[in-house]
Design an enzyme around this catalytic site. Structure first.
Site, short mmCIF file in Angstrom:
data_model
loop_
_atom_site.label_atom_id
_atom_site.label_comp_id
_atom_site.label_asym_id
_atom_site.label_seq_id
_atom_site.Cartn_x
_atom_site.Cartn_y
_atom_site.Cartn_z
N GLU A 1 4.82 0.17 -26.42
CA GLU A 1 3.55 0.14 -27.14
C GLU A 1 2.71 -1.05 -26.70
O GLU A 1 3.23 -2.15 -26.53
CB GLU A 1 3.80 0.10 -28.65
CG GLU A 1 4.60 1.29 -29.16
CD GLU A 1 4.60 1.39 -30.66
OE1 GLU A 1 4.13 0.45 -31.33
OE2 GLU A 1 5.07 2.42 -31.18
N GLU B 1 5.55 -3.80 -28.52
CA GLU B 1 6.98 -3.63 -28.76
C GLU B 1 7.46 -2.42 -27.99
O GLU B 1 6.66 -1.63 -27.49
CB GLU B 1 7.27 -3.44 -30.25
CG GLU B 1 6.63 -2.20 -30.86
CD GLU B 1 6.81 -2.13 -32.35
OE1 GLU B 1 7.13 -3.17 -32.97
OE2 GLU B 1 6.61 -1.04 -32.91
#
Length: 667
Positions: A275, A288
């Protein structure tokens, strides 16, 4: 090849895994708690094993309970879905020790990427762009405030083991940092059993764009394009799409290559997601890595034609990927709307209850080439409980281009019937009609910016009001003609259904005439304009399809007393269709006023009171915390709207309350 898969999850994702396993000829085992004894996933699997009480802390996230179910059924593999134990390294290690295949990444990758602090350090070492922040553990609220000030507000307070929007808060000042730290710790401990917290800079005007990666155990790692997940509420995704309307090919390639580099750095295989936060200049920063299947994976499947669950199973079986990076093609556009058991008219607070009506739109390919897909784990008559995530279904639409996909989604939402609980279908429908969304101008602040006062429904504009008036007239005509058929004739006189009516809803009043000619039925308005109509309403039906002014529409219909309730594209009206005389008299009727609750704090949702922060006789200030209510693993702090004195506290911590139940009164 794997022979029997136990799905260590529930609801929609468990049903999703079962569907692919059956397609592959693999037996399945479901696990269920007391609350899920009659759940859809337990019915659809070949076998089902009870694993404990309703709270997930006593059932779905108890590793020993899952291991016992594996031993009972002889399952040789486990798919964890998402949430629960999906990113728990200890669980993956326990399966490895048991000799059972984990349909996911290796333990070392889960350990490295599952911890958000460690993952950011590794990402930086791998040359991935990262967001500034404090990656060390934070001892208490005082330290959280100090660190937040050093980074510079706004900051994001996040659970190290977090995911799915749980344990996340944005703080714009010291007070919010202090409160957010404690709330994040509480949610993290409740949801993940790990209350470690870290803080990073919150990038303003950001887009949330993620890259889907897929790797095998033989060193091959690919990226399957991106997903735009910017429309979020309380840091939880609501609408996703693939590809992103913002990325250009160069940025997509750069993000994909960085995601692959990170995955290779930790020896990753199976499906995973990296992400990123992307700013307005297409600068991107690692957020993350989720070492599991994402909730929004269907949109990637729709534009690539790749079944990610099937690939995860094949990778876990030791097979090589049979395609390379150059074989991955992005075809068309897909959008996913998450249907939540949350009441948008009450600031999206959780709702529980029985699904008195649950009728999704027809799945598959439509005449215009668009495709509808609905991933769900519920059924009509089933119960939505307070113990788990409020997501009911994931409705997806695919079309060759973005606007066609948006329109296909709008139609599917109009056709989706849900009754018995509060839900966000009206909100999702409203977003599909907004110019900003249709133009792809998205950020993670979209909902806050477009609905600053919360969602109050959509008010019909002139064109929409005419469409709704036309539908109400057609429905009324059917009801009137039915009444004539029942009543028959009086003497030699047969009652004739009038053609002239006055339609009123809210402050809108339209005089209409129903005209029947050689070309069909049309509705003519007082200014001379007319709308052609086609389609009909069957008495007792709760949904009908019409063509109004050449546009096909689906409308939800309910008869409420003398009113016709119509729901369409986020609008919810109660239309009265009357003769001119009755309409004039109706305007003279007094309006019933709602009861005065200005001196009461009512529970805004079904939930458990976890804290009462004030006492009787205490003077409170505007914005002061009064009580905390928890539902569906989310803490909700209830605050004073203005200065006042507490007259009576009606409940204590630990009480289970229904919606609108009294918590306290003020003088």
């Amino acid at each position: 090849m794997i022979k029997k898969i136990l799905i260590a999850n529930r609801g929609e994702i468990a049903c999703r895994v079962i569907r692919t396993a059956k397609k592959m000829g693999i037996a399945t085992v479901a696990v269920y708690s007391d609350a899920d004894r009659d759940a859809l996933h337990a019915r659809e699997a070949d076998e089902a094993v009870h694993i404990g009480p309703a709270p997930s802390s006593q059932s779905y996230i108890v590793i020993d309970n899952i291991l016992d179910a594996i031993r009972q059924t002889g399952a040789d593999a486990v798919h964890p879905g998402y949430g629960f134990l999906s990113e728990n390294a200890a669980f993956a290690a326990a399966l490895e020790k048991e000799g059972v295949a984990f349909i996911g990444p290796p333990v070392r990758a889960i350990e490295a990427m599952g911890d958000k602090i460690t993952s950011k350090k590794l990402a930086a070492e791998a040359g991935v762009s990262t967001v500034p922040g404090h990656m060390g553990l934070i001892a208490d609220a005082d330290e959280a405030v100090k660190i937040s000030g050093e980074i510079g507000y706004p900051v994001m307070i996040k659970a190290s083991a977090g995911g799915g929007g749980k344990g996340m808060r944005i703080a714009w000042n010291d007070i919010e940092a202090r409160e957010g730290f404690q709330s994040s710790k509480n949610e993290a401990k409740s949801s993940f059993g790990d209350d470690r917290i870290f803080i990073e800079k919150f990038v303003t005007q950001p887009r949330h764009i993620e890259i889907q990666v897929l790797g095998d155990k033989h060193g091959s790692v690919l990226y399957l394009g991106e997903r735009e997940c910017s429309i979020q509420r309380r840091n939880q995704k609501v609408i996703e799409e693939a590809p992103s309307p913002f990325l250009d090919p160069a940025t997509r390639k750069a993000m994909g290559e960085q995601a692959v580099a990170l995955a290779k750095a930790v020896g990753y295989y199976s499906a995973g997601t990296v992400e990123f936060i992307v700013d307005g200049n297409r600068n991107f920063y690692f957020l993350e890595m989720n070492t599991r299947l994402q909730v929004e994976h269907p949109v990637t499947e729709l534009i690539t034609g790749i079944d990610l669950v099937e690939q995860m199973i094949r990778v876990a079986s030791g097979e090589k990927l049979v395609f390379g990076q150059d074989d991955v093609k992005l075809n068309g556009w897909a959008i996913e709307s998450r249907l939540y058991a949350e009441d948008p008219y009450r600031n999206f607070l959780p709702s529980i209850g029985r699904l008195a009506r649950y009728r999704p739109p027809v799945e598959g390919k439509a005449a215009d080439g668009s495709v509808v897909r609905n991933d769900t784990g519920v059924f009509e008559g089933g119960e939505i409980s307070m113990y788990y995530d409020p997501m009911v279904a994931k409705l997806c639409a695919w079309a060759p281009d973005r606007l066609s996909a948006v329109d296909a989604m709008a139609r599917a939402l109009d056709d989706f019937e849900v009754e018995g609980i509060g839900h966000n279908l009206p909100f999702l429908s409203a977003v599909m009609q907004q110019d900003r969304f249709r133009e792809g101008r998205l950020t993670t602040a979209y909902i806050a910016e477009e609905f600053p006062d919360g969602f109050q429904g959509v008010e019909p504009d002139v064109a929409s009001a005419r469409v709704l008036a036309a539908v109400a007239t057609l429905v009324n005509q059917v009801l009137q003609e039915r009444a004539v058929q029942i009543s028959g004739t009086i003497g030699n006189h047969r009652r004739v259904v009038a053609k002239d009516w006055v339609v009123r809803f809210g402050d809108t009043e339209l005089a209409v005439t129903l005209e029947t000619g050689a070309e069909g039925v049309s509705i003519r308005f007082a200014d001379g304009t007319a709308l052609s109509t086609a389609g009909t309403f069957v008495p007792g039906a709760t949904h009908a399809r019409f063509t109004i002014g050449g546009e096909p529409i689906g409308v939800k219909i309910d008869l409420v007393g003398s009113a016709i309730r119509l729901r369409w594209r986020g609008m919810d009206i109660r239309a009265h269709v009357r003769s001119a005389r009755v309409a004039a008299l109706a305007l003279m009727m007094p309006k019933k006023l709602p009861p005065d609750t200005s001196k009461m704090l009512l529970c805004p949702m079904p939930g458990v009171v976890t804290m009462i922060a004030v006492s009787e006789g205490e003077t409170v200030e505007a914005g002061q915390a009064l009580a905390t209510v928890e539902a569906m693993k989310m803490e909700n702090i209830l605050r004073a709207e203005r200065r006042g004195t507490v007259k009576r506290v009606a409940v204590t911590a630990g009480a289970s309350l229904a919606v609108d139940e009294l918590i306290m009164e003020f003088e």
